[in-house]
Design a protein around this motif. Structure first.
Motif, PDB file in Angstrom:
ATOM      1  N   THR A   1     -47.783 -80.780 -25.939  1.00  0.00           N
ATOM      2  CA  THR A   1     -47.295 -81.989 -26.572  1.00  0.00           C
ATOM      3  C   THR A   1     -48.666 -82.947 -26.434  1.00  0.00           C
ATOM      4  O   THR A   1     -49.226 -82.730 -25.521  1.00  0.00           O
ATOM      5  CB  THR A   1     -46.190 -82.604 -25.808  1.00  0.00           C
ATOM      6  OG1 THR A   1     -46.355 -82.744 -24.316  1.00  0.00           O
ATOM      7  CG2 THR A   1     -44.930 -82.040 -25.846  1.00  0.00           C
ATOM      8  N   GLY A   2     -48.751 -83.853 -27.518  1.00  0.00           N
ATOM      9  CA  GLY A   2     -49.981 -84.743 -27.397  1.00  0.00           C
ATOM     10  C   GLY A   2     -51.245 -84.239 -28.018  1.00  0.00           C
ATOM     11  O   GLY A   2     -52.057 -85.157 -28.214  1.00  0.00           O
ATOM     12  N   THR A   3     -50.985 -83.101 -28.460  1.00  0.00           N
ATOM     13  CA  THR A   3     -52.400 -82.447 -29.060  1.00  0.00           C
ATOM     14  C   THR A   3     -52.223 -82.624 -30.531  1.00  0.00           C
ATOM     15  O   THR A   3     -51.154 -82.525 -31.308  1.00  0.00           O
ATOM     16  CB  THR A   3     -52.513 -80.871 -28.814  1.00  0.00           C
ATOM     17  OG1 THR A   3     -51.307 -80.200 -29.336  1.00  0.00           O
ATOM     18  CG2 THR A   3     -52.658 -80.818 -27.385  1.00  0.00           C
ATOM     19  N   LYS A   4     -53.436 -82.744 -31.167  1.00  0.00           N
ATOM     20  CA  LYS A   4     -53.685 -82.988 -32.604  1.00  0.00           C
ATOM     21  C   LYS A   4     -54.811 -81.950 -33.132  1.00  0.00           C
ATOM     22  O   LYS A   4     -56.124 -81.924 -32.398  1.00  0.00           O
ATOM     23  CB  LYS A   4     -54.013 -84.328 -32.781  1.00  0.00           C
ATOM     24  CG  LYS A   4     -53.035 -85.241 -33.139  1.00  0.00           C
ATOM     25  CD  LYS A   4     -52.161 -85.547 -34.477  1.00  0.00           C
ATOM     26  CE  LYS A   4     -51.329 -86.514 -34.605  1.00  0.00           C
ATOM     27  NZ  LYS A   4     -50.780 -86.583 -35.737  1.00  0.00           N
ATOM     28  N   VAL A   5     -54.562 -81.046 -33.891  1.00  0.00           N
ATOM     29  CA  VAL A   5     -55.544 -79.961 -34.331  1.00  0.00           C
ATOM     30  C   VAL A   5     -56.337 -80.425 -35.394  1.00  0.00           C
ATOM     31  O   VAL A   5     -55.703 -80.803 -36.423  1.00  0.00           O
ATOM     32  CB  VAL A   5     -54.780 -78.525 -34.723  1.00  0.00           C
ATOM     33  CG1 VAL A   5     -55.826 -77.482 -34.854  1.00  0.00           C
ATOM     34  CG2 VAL A   5     -54.080 -78.180 -33.390  1.00  0.00           C
ATOM     35  N   VAL A   6     -57.615 -80.358 -35.504  1.00  0.00           N
ATOM     36  CA  VAL A   6     -58.578 -80.775 -36.526  1.00  0.00           C
ATOM     37  C   VAL A   6     -58.720 -79.325 -37.378  1.00  0.00           C
ATOM     38  O   VAL A   6     -58.531 -79.512 -38.620  1.00  0.00           O
ATOM     39  CB  VAL A   6     -59.928 -81.013 -36.070  1.00  0.00           C
ATOM     40  CG1 VAL A   6     -60.571 -81.479 -37.436  1.00  0.00           C
ATOM     41  CG2 VAL A   6     -59.828 -82.531 -35.189  1.00  0.00           C
ATOM     42  N   SER A   7     -59.054 -78.480 -36.561  1.00  0.00           N
ATOM     43  CA  SER A   7     -59.389 -77.021 -37.411  1.00  0.00           C
ATOM     44  C   SER A   7     -59.154 -76.019 -36.661  1.00  0.00           C
ATOM     45  O   SER A   7     -59.118 -75.884 -35.302  1.00  0.00           O
ATOM     46  CB  SER A   7     -60.941 -77.047 -37.787  1.00  0.00           C
ATOM     47  OG  SER A   7     -61.791 -76.906 -36.661  1.00  0.00           O
ATOM     48  N   VAL A   8     -58.972 -74.732 -37.408  1.00  0.00           N
ATOM     49  CA  VAL A   8     -58.749 -73.447 -36.622  1.00  0.00           C
ATOM     50  C   VAL A   8     -59.635 -72.245 -37.206  1.00  0.00           C
ATOM     51  O   VAL A   8     -59.606 -72.225 -38.512  1.00  0.00           O
ATOM     52  CB  VAL A   8     -57.195 -73.080 -36.891  1.00  0.00           C
ATOM     53  CG1 VAL A   8     -57.051 -71.735 -36.314  1.00  0.00           C
ATOM     54  CG2 VAL A   8     -56.096 -73.862 -36.222  1.00  0.00           C
ATOM     55  N   ASN A   9     -60.317 -71.755 -36.246  1.00  0.00           N
ATOM     56  CA  ASN A   9     -61.059 -70.545 -36.903  1.00  0.00           C
ATOM     57  C   ASN A   9     -60.720 -69.380 -36.348  1.00  0.00           C
ATOM     58  O   ASN A   9     -60.332 -69.427 -35.081  1.00  0.00           O
ATOM     59  CB  ASN A   9     -62.627 -70.889 -36.445  1.00  0.00           C
ATOM     60  CG  ASN A   9     -63.177 -71.903 -37.041  1.00  0.00           C
ATOM     61  OD1 ASN A   9     -62.782 -72.382 -38.051  1.00  0.00           O
ATOM     62  ND2 ASN A   9     -64.511 -72.795 -36.243  1.00  0.00           N
ATOM     63  N   THR A  10     -60.614 -68.257 -37.002  1.00  0.00           N
ATOM     64  CA  THR A  10     -60.080 -66.835 -36.776  1.00  0.00           C
ATOM     65  C   THR A  10     -60.971 -65.869 -36.931  1.00  0.00           C
ATOM     66  O   THR A  10     -61.820 -66.154 -37.691  1.00  0.00           O
ATOM     67  CB  THR A  10     -58.682 -66.749 -37.480  1.00  0.00           C
ATOM     68  OG1 THR A  10     -59.123 -66.606 -38.875  1.00  0.00           O
ATOM     69  CG2 THR A  10     -57.586 -67.756 -37.203  1.00  0.00           C
ATOM     70  N   MET A  11     -60.768 -65.045 -36.010  1.00  0.00           N
ATOM     71  CA  MET A  11     -61.645 -63.747 -36.019  1.00  0.00           C
ATOM     72  C   MET A  11     -60.705 -62.663 -35.827  1.00  0.00           C
ATOM     73  O   MET A  11     -59.911 -62.503 -34.962  1.00  0.00           O
ATOM     74  CB  MET A  11     -62.478 -63.707 -34.891  1.00  0.00           C
ATOM     75  CG  MET A  11     -63.645 -64.894 -34.701  1.00  0.00           C
ATOM     76  SD  MET A  11     -64.348 -64.882 -33.516  1.00  0.00           S
ATOM     77  CE  MET A  11     -63.476 -66.201 -32.715  1.00  0.00           C
ATOM     78  N   ASN A  12     -60.736 -61.606 -36.839  1.00  0.00           N
ATOM     79  CA  ASN A  12     -60.169 -60.341 -36.741  1.00  0.00           C
ATOM     80  C   ASN A  12     -60.977 -59.287 -36.130  1.00  0.00           C
ATOM     81  O   ASN A  12     -62.151 -58.997 -36.593  1.00  0.00           O
ATOM     82  CB  ASN A  12     -59.700 -59.823 -38.237  1.00  0.00           C
ATOM     83  CG  ASN A  12     -58.823 -60.490 -38.731  1.00  0.00           C
ATOM     84  OD1 ASN A  12     -57.642 -60.891 -38.243  1.00  0.00           O
ATOM     85  ND2 ASN A  12     -58.769 -60.990 -40.120  1.00  0.00           N
ATOM     86  N   LEU A  13     -60.464 -58.772 -34.929  1.00  0.00           N
ATOM     87  CA  LEU A  13     -61.483 -57.680 -34.125  1.00  0.00           C
ATOM     88  C   LEU A  13     -60.751 -56.462 -34.222  1.00  0.00           C
ATOM     89  O   LEU A  13     -59.505 -56.333 -34.147  1.00  0.00           O
ATOM     90  CB  LEU A  13     -61.223 -58.115 -32.635  1.00  0.00           C
ATOM     91  CG  LEU A  13     -61.817 -59.606 -32.349  1.00  0.00           C
ATOM     92  CD1 LEU A  13     -61.332 -60.037 -30.968  1.00  0.00           C
ATOM     93  CD2 LEU A  13     -63.289 -59.547 -32.520  1.00  0.00           C
ATOM     94  N   GLU A  14     -61.505 -55.713 -34.848  1.00  0.00           N
ATOM     95  CA  GLU A  14     -61.049 -54.190 -34.956  1.00  0.00           C
ATOM     96  C   GLU A  14     -60.908 -53.600 -33.531  1.00  0.00           C
ATOM     97  O   GLU A  14     -61.467 -54.084 -32.885  1.00  0.00           O
ATOM     98  CB  GLU A  14     -62.106 -53.473 -35.891  1.00  0.00           C
ATOM     99  CG  GLU A  14     -62.196 -53.859 -37.346  1.00  0.00           C
ATOM    100  CD  GLU A  14     -60.723 -53.573 -38.172  1.00  0.00           C
ATOM    101  OE1 GLU A  14     -60.046 -52.696 -37.612  1.00  0.00           O
ATOM    102  OE2 GLU A  14     -60.336 -54.424 -38.805  1.00  0.00           O
TER     103      GLU A  14
END
Length: 99
Positions: free
Chosen positions: A50-63
């Motif tokens: 609660t109380g968090t606001k997300v600006v961006s999300v970066n993802t990585m797929n790990l084999e």
């Protein structure tokens, strides 16, 4: 693909030296479900903490890594990591507060 609920998206926090240093910039690292999208990850973080606001999300797929034991070889399972950037006026995430 199964319908993911927000509590199924985030599996666990990743606590390494590099991720702890990024927390000063309000970047948090999580291990997430391999089929989760960036929008699902953003929604899950904002609902779970609660109380968090997300600006961006970066993802990585790990084999998966190749492992050997004697003559037999196999692979470990695939993983997906997400680095979530919060806004400056956003609240801190409590699970990282005591570390």
């Amino acid at each position: 693909m199964a319908d993911l609920k927000y509590y199924d998206v985030i599996l666990k926090p990743i606590v390494t030296e590099k991720s702890m240093n990024a927390m000063s910039e309000k970047k948090y690292t999580f291990s997430v479900h391999p089929n989760a999208t960036k929008n699902q990850i953003k929604e899950a973080v904002e609902k779970m903490f609660t109380g968090t606001k997300v600006v961006s999300v970066n993802t990585m797929n790990l084999e998966g890594k190749t492992k050997r034991r004697g003559n037999t070889s196999g692979k470990t399972s695939k993983q997906k990591k997400a680095i979530v950037q919060l806004t400056q006026d956003s609240a801190e995430i409590e699970i990282f507060a005591g570390l």
